[in-house]
Design an enzyme around this catalytic site. Structure first.
Site, PDB file in Angstrom:
ATOM      1  N   LYS A  38       0.845  -1.211   0.000  1.00  0.00           N
ATOM      2  CA  LYS A  38       0.000   0.000   0.000  1.00  0.00           C
ATOM      3  C   LYS A  38       0.875   1.254   0.000  1.00  0.00           C
ATOM      4  CE  LYS A  38      -0.340  -0.044   5.032  1.00  0.00           C
ATOM      5  NZ  LYS A  38      -1.059  -0.660   6.155  1.00  0.00           N
ATOM      6  N   TYR A 273      16.055  30.780   6.386  1.00  0.00           N
ATOM      7  CA  TYR A 273      14.859  31.448   6.918  1.00  0.00           C
ATOM      8  C   TYR A 273      14.892  31.475   8.435  1.00  0.00           C
ATOM      9  CZ  TYR A 273      12.594  30.716   2.346  1.00  0.00           C
ATOM     10  OH  TYR A 273      12.261  30.717   1.021  1.00  0.00           O
TER      11      TYR A 273
HETATM   12  C1  LIG Z   1      -0.306  -1.616   6.779  1.00  0.00           C
HETATM   13  C2  LIG Z   1      -0.845  -2.902   7.219  1.00  0.00           C
HETATM   14  C3  LIG Z   1       0.000  -4.001   7.397  1.00  0.00           C
HETATM   15  C4  LIG Z   1       1.501  -3.913   7.286  1.00  0.00           C
HETATM   16  O1  LIG Z   1       2.028  -3.243   8.421  1.00  0.00           O
HETATM   17  P1  LIG Z   1       3.580  -3.249   8.750  1.00  0.00           P
HETATM   18  O2  LIG Z   1       3.660  -2.773  10.143  1.00  0.00           O
HETATM   19  O3  LIG Z   1       4.251  -2.344   7.774  1.00  0.00           O
HETATM   20  O4  LIG Z   1       4.058  -4.642   8.586  1.00  0.00           O
HETATM   21  C5  LIG Z   1      -0.581  -5.218   7.703  1.00  0.00           C
HETATM   22  N1  LIG Z   1      -1.924  -5.342   7.846  1.00  0.00           N
HETATM   23  C6  LIG Z   1      -2.761  -4.304   7.697  1.00  0.00           C
HETATM   24  C7  LIG Z   1      -4.223  -4.499   7.870  1.00  0.00           C
HETATM   25  C8  LIG Z   1      -2.255  -3.040   7.396  1.00  0.00           C
HETATM   26  O5  LIG Z   1      -3.092  -2.011   7.277  1.00  0.00           O
END
Ligand SMILES: *Cc1c(COP(=O)(O)O)cnc(C)c1O
Length: 382
Positions: A38, A273
């Site tokens: 994702k 800045y």
């Molecule tokens: C993002 C996510 C993961 C992966 O999480 P990590 O901590 O990066 O391993 C796994 N399961 C779900 C439902 C997620 O939303």
């Protein structure tokens, strides 16, 4: 050594994913790996990461949205894809057209999806989401409030093919007694749901519950899949958090930018800045072509944040700008325009980690990596 490519760029060691997957596999026994890609694989390039994982043998990917799923399909990823989050009704048709698995965010949602599938004479593939304590999505099944009837009913909806069941850990990263008790109770609740389904004569399908810290701290739970994001990228959320296992991961992301000029400033002159850095002695300053719009958090300004130039640690001075920042290179010889400045990665004998950036920015690596801007090209390490 690296060649400079752009004003700022990431170098991704996609081949090291193989090693990281091997390390994960050692921890989880026979459990298979669902690669979570994702948010563009937390900024690492979702298609490139998925291709590499598929070569290793990963046959299931997790994404957050239908757009991400379609992008994988358009780029030739034909393994199974689970959408972990919500798909709006206007996009339901893609689920069966592109053979994508949807997680059932609530019982009402499952009914709506089923009605749509029925109307279109389709079967939609799904995984049942059980909320054992995250309080995000899924049918609530916690000690105070159990909805087994809804879970059973989801499996019996006529036009949904419920092929799996999953839940999620909110505190698997914490080894404190309360968090361990909480997580162990989640595992118990999840298994209870599966047993209850069995008693009803329902095959629950594939079971999965572990995210990265679930893998590191609750290694082999005998599930069918685990769902690592961070770990195949070779990092954890924060390298200061203690864990129960001792894997050997290779971080796959490095971040570099070019030096655009070098100049001497005198005592009393200020940098950037806000004039928050004032030289107390003659100081050699390199201007570097990366800034907060590239994903280097502005919070790192004036905190003694160190980068590498010519393999030596140098401090970022003054406020970080949108596209540039300044670095004290007084003690480094021969720094010049075009030289490479390393923000994350190895240079010579020295290394700077994404963990340092995240800690100074009061966040976790998940956010730092996924916030690296789209304008920063991702190059494959060769
Ligand atoms: C993002 C996510 C993961 C992966 O999480 P990590 O901590 O990066 O391993 C796994 N399961 C779900 C439902 C997620 O939303």
């Amino acid at each position: 050594m690296l060649k400079s490519y752009s004003r700022a760029w990431c170098e991704i060691d996609y081949k090291a994913i193989n090693h990281n997957l091997d390390e994960i596999q050692k921890l989880v026994g026979k459990t298979k790996i669902m690669g979570i890609v994702k948010a563009n694989a937390y900024g690492h390039g979702d298609v490139a990461c998925a291709r590499q994982m598929a070569k290793w043998g990963v046959d299931f990917f997790g994404v957050s949205s239908i757009d991400e799923a379609l992008n994988l399909r358009e780029n030739g990823i034909d393994q199974d894809i689970l959408i972990l989050g919500y798909t709006p009704v206007e996009h339901f048709h893609y689920l069966y057209e592109k053979n994508i698995v949807q997680s059932l965010v609530s019982f009402e949602y499952a009914q709506k999806l089923n009605a749509f599938a029925k109307e279109n004479d389709a079967m939609i593939r799904c995984h049942c989401k059980v909320d054992t304590g995250m309080c995000r999505t899924g049918i609530i099944y916690q000690d105070q409030d159990k909805h087994m009837d809804q879970i059973i009913a989801e499996y019996r909806l006529s036009n949904l093919s419920v092929e799996g069941i999953f839940s999620h850990f909110p505190v698997s990263d914490d080894l404190g007694v309360d968090s361990r008790t909480f997580t162990e109770n989640q595992i118990r609740l999840f298994k209870e749901v599966i047993d209850n389904l069995k008693k009803e004569g329902i095959d629950c399908g594939i079971k999965h519950i572990q995210n990265s810290y679930g893998i590191l701290n609750y290694m082999d739970l005998g599930m069918d899949y685990c769902r690592p994001g961070l770990l195949y990228m070779g990092v954890t959320s924060d390298d200061q958090i203690p864990i129960l296992s001792n894997p050997d991961f290779i971080p796959i992301m490095s971040i570099y930018a070019n030096v655009s000029l070098v100049k001497w400033i005198q005592e009393g002159q200020s940098v950037s800045y806000g004039r928050n850095f004032i030289a107390t002695k003659p100081t050699k300053v390199a201007t570097v072509s990366i800034g907060y719009a590239d994903g280097i958090p502005r919070l790192l300004s004036n905190q003694g944040f160190e980068v590498l130039i010519h393999g030596k640690h140098c401090k970022v001075i003054g406020n970080i700008c949108m596209d540039q920042c300044m670095v004290d290179v007084t003690d480094v010889e021969n720094v010049k325009e075009g030289d490479i400045c390393c923000f994350v990665g190895q240079m010579g004998q020295e290394r700077v980690t994404i963990d340092t950036i995240s800690r100074l920015a009061k966040t976790i690596n998940n956010e730092t990596m996924s916030a690296i801007a789209a304008r920063v090209p991702r190059l494959e390490k060769r």
